[in-house]
Design a protein around this motif. Structure first.
Motif, PDB file in Angstrom:
ATOM      1  N   CYS A  49     -19.467  13.654  71.495  1.00 47.82           N
ATOM      2  CA  CYS A  49     -20.223  12.856  70.517  1.00 47.82           C
ATOM      3  C   CYS A  49     -19.831  13.227  69.096  1.00 47.82           C
ATOM      4  CB  CYS A  49     -21.721  13.098  70.692  1.00 47.82           C
ATOM      5  SG  CYS A  49     -22.546  11.922  71.720  1.00 47.82           S
ATOM      6  N   ILE A  50     -19.788  14.503  68.836  1.00 47.57           N
ATOM      7  CA  ILE A  50     -19.442  14.980  67.501  1.00 47.57           C
ATOM      8  C   ILE A  50     -18.028  14.536  67.125  1.00 47.57           C
ATOM      9  CG2 ILE A  50     -19.009  17.036  66.095  1.00 47.57           C
ATOM     10  CD1 ILE A  50     -21.202  18.415  67.907  1.00 47.57           C
ATOM     11  N   LYS A  51     -17.088  14.742  68.026  1.00 43.52           N
ATOM     12  CA  LYS A  51     -15.698  14.375  67.743  1.00 43.52           C
ATOM     13  C   LYS A  51     -15.565  12.884  67.453  1.00 43.52           C
ATOM     14  CE  LYS A  51     -13.771  17.954  70.697  1.00 43.52           C
ATOM     15  NZ  LYS A  51     -13.007  18.189  71.939  1.00 43.52           N
ATOM     16  N   LEU A  52     -16.151  12.057  68.298  1.00 45.48           N
ATOM     17  CA  LEU A  52     -16.010  10.617  68.130  1.00 45.48           C
ATOM     18  C   LEU A  52     -16.716  10.121  66.875  1.00 45.48           C
ATOM     19  CD1 LEU A  52     -16.298   9.283  71.785  1.00 45.48           C
ATOM     20  CD2 LEU A  52     -14.249   9.821  70.465  1.00 45.48           C
ATOM     21  N   GLU A  53     -17.858  10.704  66.555  1.00 43.29           N
ATOM     22  CA  GLU A  53     -18.576  10.322  65.347  1.00 43.29           C
ATOM     23  C   GLU A  53     -17.762  10.696  64.103  1.00 43.29           C
ATOM     24  OE1 GLU A  53     -21.574   8.644  63.042  1.00 43.29           O
ATOM     25  OE2 GLU A  53     -21.132   8.424  65.167  1.00 43.29           O
ATOM     26  N   GLN A  54     -17.172  11.857  64.115  1.00 40.62           N
ATOM     27  CA  GLN A  54     -16.394  12.315  62.966  1.00 40.62           C
ATOM     28  C   GLN A  54     -15.159  11.451  62.723  1.00 40.62           C
ATOM     29  OE1 GLN A  54     -18.770  13.981  61.464  1.00 40.62           O
ATOM     30  NE2 GLN A  54     -17.258  15.408  60.724  1.00 40.62           N
ATOM     31  N   ARG A  55     -14.584  10.922  63.791  1.00 32.20           N
ATOM     32  CA  ARG A  55     -13.392  10.086  63.607  1.00 32.20           C
ATOM     33  C   ARG A  55     -13.729   8.607  63.552  1.00 32.20           C
ATOM     34  NH1 ARG A  55     -11.100  11.357  69.609  1.00 32.20           N
ATOM     35  NH2 ARG A  55     -11.212  13.454  68.815  1.00 32.20           N
ATOM     36  N   ASP A  56     -15.022   8.294  63.504  1.00 37.79           N
ATOM     37  CA  ASP A  56     -15.499   6.909  63.395  1.00 37.79           C
ATOM     38  C   ASP A  56     -14.954   6.043  64.533  1.00 37.79           C
ATOM     39  OD1 ASP A  56     -17.133   5.055  62.162  1.00 37.79           O
ATOM     40  OD2 ASP A  56     -15.558   4.358  60.807  1.00 37.79           O
ATOM     41  N   SER A  57     -15.022   6.582  65.724  1.00 43.12           N
ATOM     42  CA  SER A  57     -14.503   5.903  66.916  1.00 43.12           C
ATOM     43  C   SER A  57     -15.345   4.684  67.276  1.00 43.12           C
ATOM     44  CB  SER A  57     -14.498   6.871  68.102  1.00 43.12           C
ATOM     45  OG  SER A  57     -14.213   6.195  69.306  1.00 43.12           O
ATOM     46  N   GLU A  58     -14.682   3.679  67.781  1.00 42.29           N
ATOM     47  CA  GLU A  58     -15.403   2.492  68.249  1.00 42.29           C
ATOM     48  C   GLU A  58     -16.230   2.797  69.497  1.00 42.29           C
ATOM     49  OE1 GLU A  58     -12.825  -0.513  70.540  1.00 42.29           O
ATOM     50  OE2 GLU A  58     -11.358   0.605  69.340  1.00 42.29           O
ATOM     51  N   PHE A  59     -15.992   3.932  70.122  1.00 42.21           N
ATOM     52  CA  PHE A  59     -16.725   4.317  71.324  1.00 42.21           C
ATOM     53  C   PHE A  59     -17.868   5.287  71.045  1.00 42.21           C
ATOM     54  CE2 PHE A  59     -12.397   3.274  72.696  1.00 42.21           C
ATOM     55  CZ  PHE A  59     -12.692   2.197  73.521  1.00 42.21           C
ATOM     56  N   SER A  60     -18.050   5.635  69.792  1.00 39.25           N
ATOM     57  CA  SER A  60     -19.072   6.614  69.417  1.00 39.25           C
ATOM     58  C   SER A  60     -20.458   6.228  69.923  1.00 39.25           C
ATOM     59  CB  SER A  60     -19.090   6.786  67.897  1.00 39.25           C
ATOM     60  OG  SER A  60     -20.019   7.766  67.524  1.00 39.25           O
ATOM     61  N   HIS A  61     -20.853   4.999  69.701  1.00 37.25           N
ATOM     62  CA  HIS A  61     -22.191   4.568  70.122  1.00 37.25           C
ATOM     63  C   HIS A  61     -22.343   4.651  71.646  1.00 37.25           C
ATOM     64  CE1 HIS A  61     -26.040   2.580  69.947  1.00 37.25           C
ATOM     65  NE2 HIS A  61     -25.636   1.761  70.889  1.00 37.25           N
ATOM     66  N   ASP A  62     -21.322   4.251  72.384  1.00 36.76           N
ATOM     67  CA  ASP A  62     -21.381   4.312  73.848  1.00 36.76           C
ATOM     68  C   ASP A  62     -21.550   5.746  74.343  1.00 36.76           C
ATOM     69  OD1 ASP A  62     -20.998   1.544  74.022  1.00 36.76           O
ATOM     70  OD2 ASP A  62     -18.816   1.774  74.088  1.00 36.76           O
ATOM     71  N   VAL A  63     -20.831   6.664  73.727  1.00 36.74           N
ATOM     72  CA  VAL A  63     -20.932   8.069  74.131  1.00 36.74           C
ATOM     73  C   VAL A  63     -22.284   8.645  73.724  1.00 36.74           C
ATOM     74  CG1 VAL A  63     -19.934  10.379  73.863  1.00 36.74           C
ATOM     75  CG2 VAL A  63     -18.449   8.402  74.183  1.00 36.74           C
ATOM     76  N   MET A  64     -22.831   8.195  72.594  1.00 32.51           N
ATOM     77  CA  MET A  64     -24.171   8.647  72.201  1.00 32.51           C
ATOM     78  C   MET A  64     -25.207   8.217  73.234  1.00 32.51           C
ATOM     79  SD  MET A  64     -24.758   8.433  68.153  1.00 32.51           S
ATOM     80  CE  MET A  64     -23.300   7.865  67.310  1.00 32.51           C
ATOM     81  N   GLN A  65     -25.066   7.039  73.787  1.00 28.73           N
ATOM     82  CA  GLN A  65     -26.000   6.587  74.820  1.00 28.73           C
ATOM     83  C   GLN A  65     -25.852   7.439  76.077  1.00 28.73           C
ATOM     84  OE1 GLN A  65     -28.569   4.540  74.116  1.00 28.73           O
ATOM     85  NE2 GLN A  65     -27.621   4.820  72.124  1.00 28.73           N
TER      86      GLN A  65
END
Length: 105
Positions: A49-65
């Motif tokens: 979650c942290i990694k994807l959020e930091q890189r503004d990934s399009e999958f960030s929200h999915d991984v947060m869920q």
């Protein structure tokens, strides 16, 4: 920092889950196997979650869920042992907070 509360919660959850899994491993009890597995999964998902959020990934929200689901499951399992083990109680509390922050993000 974008979503700093979520990132802080994920960092705290990562640390609590790693500690809880380690302490449960030391107990050498089959009763704690699911707790160990869920803590390890939860820690990895929080880190992702942290990694994807930091890189503004399009999958960030999915991984947060997924993190919400993982943290909720981990908290429920740790709560089974919370009355007898501080590390499980603390892990459950931190997991609940992380789930809440990821849900809100």
């Amino acid at each position: 920092m974008k979503n700093s509360a979520m990132i802080e919660a994920c960092l705290a959850c990562f640390a609590a889950c790693e500690m809880c899994a380690t302490e449960c491993i030391k107990m050498i009890s089959a009763d704690h196997l699911r707790c160990i597995a869920l803590c390890r999964d939860c820690a990895e998902i929080c880190a992702l979650c942290i990694k994807l959020e930091q890189r503004d990934s399009e999958f960030s929200h999915d991984v947060m869920q997924l993190c919400v689901e993982s943290c909720t499951a981990c908290a429920a399992e740790c709560e089974k042992f919370a009355a007898h083990h501080d590390h499980c109680r603390e892990c459950a509390e931190v997991c609940r907070k992380c789930a809440s922050e990821c849900q809100a993000a």
